[in-house]
Design a protein around this motif. Sequence first.
Motif, short mmCIF file in Angstrom:
data_model
loop_
_atom_site.label_atom_id
_atom_site.label_comp_id
_atom_site.label_asym_id
_atom_site.label_seq_id
_atom_site.Cartn_x
_atom_site.Cartn_y
_atom_site.Cartn_z
N LEU A 160 -44.43 58.91 -101.52
CA LEU A 160 -44.39 59.59 -100.00
C LEU A 160 -45.57 59.88 -99.40
N ALA A 161 -46.73 59.52 -99.98
CA ALA A 161 -48.01 59.65 -99.27
C ALA A 161 -48.14 58.70 -98.39
N PRO A 162 -48.05 57.61 -98.41
CA PRO A 162 -47.85 56.38 -97.37
C PRO A 162 -47.18 56.69 -96.04
N LYS A 163 -46.34 57.95 -96.50
CA LYS A 163 -45.56 58.31 -95.05
C LYS A 163 -45.98 59.53 -94.55
N GLY A 164 -47.06 59.96 -95.07
CA GLY A 164 -47.77 61.16 -94.62
C GLY A 164 -47.37 62.53 -95.23
N VAL A 165 -46.66 62.28 -96.41
CA VAL A 165 -45.99 63.53 -97.01
C VAL A 165 -46.95 64.04 -98.28
N THR A 166 -47.60 65.15 -98.40
CA THR A 166 -48.44 65.34 -99.50
C THR A 166 -47.47 65.91 -100.77
N CYS A 167 -47.84 65.69 -101.84
CA CYS A 167 -46.90 66.20 -102.85
C CYS A 167 -48.03 66.90 -103.89
N ASN A 168 -47.96 68.11 -104.22
CA ASN A 168 -48.73 68.68 -105.44
C ASN A 168 -48.04 69.68 -106.14
N VAL A 169 -48.72 69.92 -107.33
CA VAL A 169 -48.38 71.00 -108.32
C VAL A 169 -49.11 72.15 -108.33
N ILE A 170 -48.82 73.25 -108.21
CA ILE A 170 -49.47 74.48 -108.70
C ILE A 170 -49.30 75.05 -110.01
N SER A 171 -50.29 74.81 -110.79
CA SER A 171 -50.21 75.31 -112.24
C SER A 171 -50.60 76.61 -112.48
N ALA A 172 -49.78 77.52 -112.51
CA ALA A 172 -50.22 78.99 -112.59
C ALA A 172 -50.41 79.51 -114.00
#
Length: 238
Positions: A160-172
């Motif tokens: 998805l990043a090539p389309k401008g969408v960021t994807c991340n995980v918050i590890s609590a």
Amino acid sequence: MPRTVLVTGGTSGIGRAVAATFAAEDAEVFITGRHSDTVTRTAGELNVHGVVCDATDPGQVAELAARVGELDVLVNAAGGLPEAGSGEASPLEELRAQWHSSLTQNLLTAVLTTASVRDKLTGDSSVISIGSIGAERKGGSYGAAKAALAAWNATLSAELAPKGVTCNVISAGYIEGTNFFRGQMTDDRRRALVEETHNKRPGTVDDIARTAVFLASPGARHITGQTLHVNGGAFTTR
């Protein structure tokens, strides 16, 4: 124009805090939960949209996706510890049920929800999934599911990043103010969890919520495919 935000598992704990924080910034927020009473109550308290949806059910997830239009932020916060076994099955059957529960709640909920709204994400959208420190220390089936969540996120980002969408995980790390431990937290365990942090305090739901808001902000557009540890420095292999 206000941003549209979808938070799964938004009726309590981290999910509720994330929804409340985005709502306070004038976003149009949708929350989901499995029980109509808690969804209705929380939606009213936060002045957001509530949708009853079991994110492990493909049919319900598809219906959820049909309720939202263009989506700016997706926060996959649904999850939890595996359900206790009945004690009536064989040990191997109980073990399989435990692992199936962990993977379904903590991985497939995110995978199914994200897939259902994928075509609604824009060039400035963000997908944020709530992980756990248990993914990289002894976390059993729950930790393994959260580790799989991070692996899936890396693949999702590459797509998805090539389309401008960021994807991340918050590890609590250890977060107070949730029902995660189901009332089983002891004073000794709490002291031990706080002591292993560098700043000598438990995490709060607001710590995670504010991190989610940052990851969905213009200042975080070059952060993607990452697992961000929010645990006060409590990161040792155990």
